[in-house]
Design a protein around this motif. Sequence first.
Motif, PDB file in Angstrom:
ATOM      1  N   ILE A 122      39.541  37.431  45.290  1.00  0.00           N
ATOM      2  CA  ILE A 122      38.054  37.190  44.918  1.00  0.00           C
ATOM      3  C   ILE A 122      37.866  35.620  45.190  1.00  0.00           C
ATOM      4  O   ILE A 122      38.395  34.830  45.006  1.00  0.00           O
ATOM      5  N   ARG A 256      33.987  46.219  41.236  1.00  0.00           N
ATOM      6  CA  ARG A 256      35.388  45.766  40.571  1.00  0.00           C
ATOM      7  C   ARG A 256      36.229  47.042  40.203  1.00  0.00           C
ATOM      8  O   ARG A 256      37.347  47.125  39.633  1.00  0.00           O
ATOM      9  N   LEU A 259      40.028  47.954  41.356  1.00  0.00           N
ATOM     10  CA  LEU A 259      41.004  47.191  40.940  1.00  0.00           C
ATOM     11  C   LEU A 259      41.954  47.869  39.700  1.00  0.00           C
ATOM     12  O   LEU A 259      41.409  48.437  39.098  1.00  0.00           O
ATOM     13  N   ARG A 262      40.661  46.284  36.032  1.00  0.00           N
ATOM     14  CA  ARG A 262      39.566  45.465  36.276  1.00  0.00           C
ATOM     15  C   ARG A 262      39.097  44.633  34.945  1.00  0.00           C
ATOM     16  O   ARG A 262      38.664  43.530  35.438  1.00  0.00           O
ATOM     17  N   VAL A 265      40.491  41.207  35.355  1.00  0.00           N
ATOM     18  CA  VAL A 265      40.143  40.454  36.339  1.00  0.00           C
ATOM     19  C   VAL A 265      38.827  39.674  36.203  1.00  0.00           C
ATOM     20  O   VAL A 265      38.398  38.677  36.484  1.00  0.00           O
ATOM     21  N   VAL A 266      37.728  40.667  35.723  1.00  0.00           N
ATOM     22  CA  VAL A 266      36.511  40.089  35.563  1.00  0.00           C
ATOM     23  C   VAL A 266      36.354  39.170  34.407  1.00  0.00           C
ATOM     24  O   VAL A 266      35.783  38.192  34.570  1.00  0.00           O
ATOM     25  N   LEU A 274      35.028  40.611  46.232  1.00  0.00           N
ATOM     26  CA  LEU A 274      36.311  41.125  46.172  1.00  0.00           C
ATOM     27  C   LEU A 274      36.874  41.584  47.710  1.00  0.00           C
ATOM     28  O   LEU A 274      35.819  42.315  48.302  1.00  0.00           O
TER      29      LEU A 274
END
Length: 348
Positions: A122, A256, A259, A262, A265-266, A274
């Motif tokens: 990212i 997202r 992923l 998700r 990561v967010v 991404l």
Amino acid sequence: MLTRGARCAYRIVFNSVLRRMDAERAHAFAANVIRMIGGNAILRRLATAVARPDPSLRVRALGLEFPSPFGLAAGFDKNAAMIDGLAAIGFGHVEVGTVTPLAQPGNPRPRMYRIPRDRALINRMGFNNDGAQAAADAVGRRRTDSAIVGVNIGKNKATPAERAVDDYVAAARAVRAVADYLVINVSSPNTPGLRGLQELDALEPILRETKAAAEGVPLLLKIAPDLEDEAIRRICGLVVEVGLDGLIATNTTIAREPLSERARVVEAYGAGGLSGRPLRRRSLEVLEVVRAALPEDCCIISAGGVTDAHDVRERLEAGATLVQGFTAFIYEGPLWAASINRGLVGKR
């Protein structure tokens, strides 16, 4: 044997050293190594001897002969400082940038994050670069005359959207004498308002005026994977109408959903584009839409989620003229392009 050993050594270094570093610092470390290879005649010859693409891989596109259909996407070499080294380690072309008319620092750090579990990145770099004239000077200094170099151009963050066309024209004029091809980037998610320029009313004057400013240098447009298919078809129609030479599909995604983690990561990394393996499916879908919408002689460069020779071959069979990668380079190491080129001719 050399390739297998070198890749093993890289994985040890990556897992023990580079993976522990901030992603942008690790990128700078790798860039220094590649510049060293490109700047030293002996190292450059050695790398070329190991990584030179097989002659059977040559592709004619954009009025140019590419030594391989596989090249490096924009974003890795923002200031055209690594062209000689990147060509020596097997990339069939190098797309530098994104460059803007004026130098700018980009977004605040940290702004790049590795997601090893998904083989992804990212980034929210924000077009950090030394400016179009500095890039032109750097491309002009390259030692490897055979290296095919594209220059990806964008607008400065401070330039309002209604004046964006001025920035694309200025950047094109600055680099056209040294670029083998140019790319209009209106699809990065990291410059506020930039993706809005993909709307046809805003896009048409940018394409027309930049094409005039390019003065015959092949010109392509790079689009986002987050567009609806019908919007992509309309953009393809405009590309044909204006007479551009091709299209790059695709840039990074703001999605997202692909992923594996998700929510984590967010929360941990926030906004940004991404790239990497999670983009593979959508990038291939966009390629199929674009190929059906554009004439056969229109160059299509497919990018997004490319990891190995199988992925490159899949894109070529789906109608891509050329293929680009970036994120897997971080995970696979310096002999990645050479490995893909060997895979494309059936070598192991």
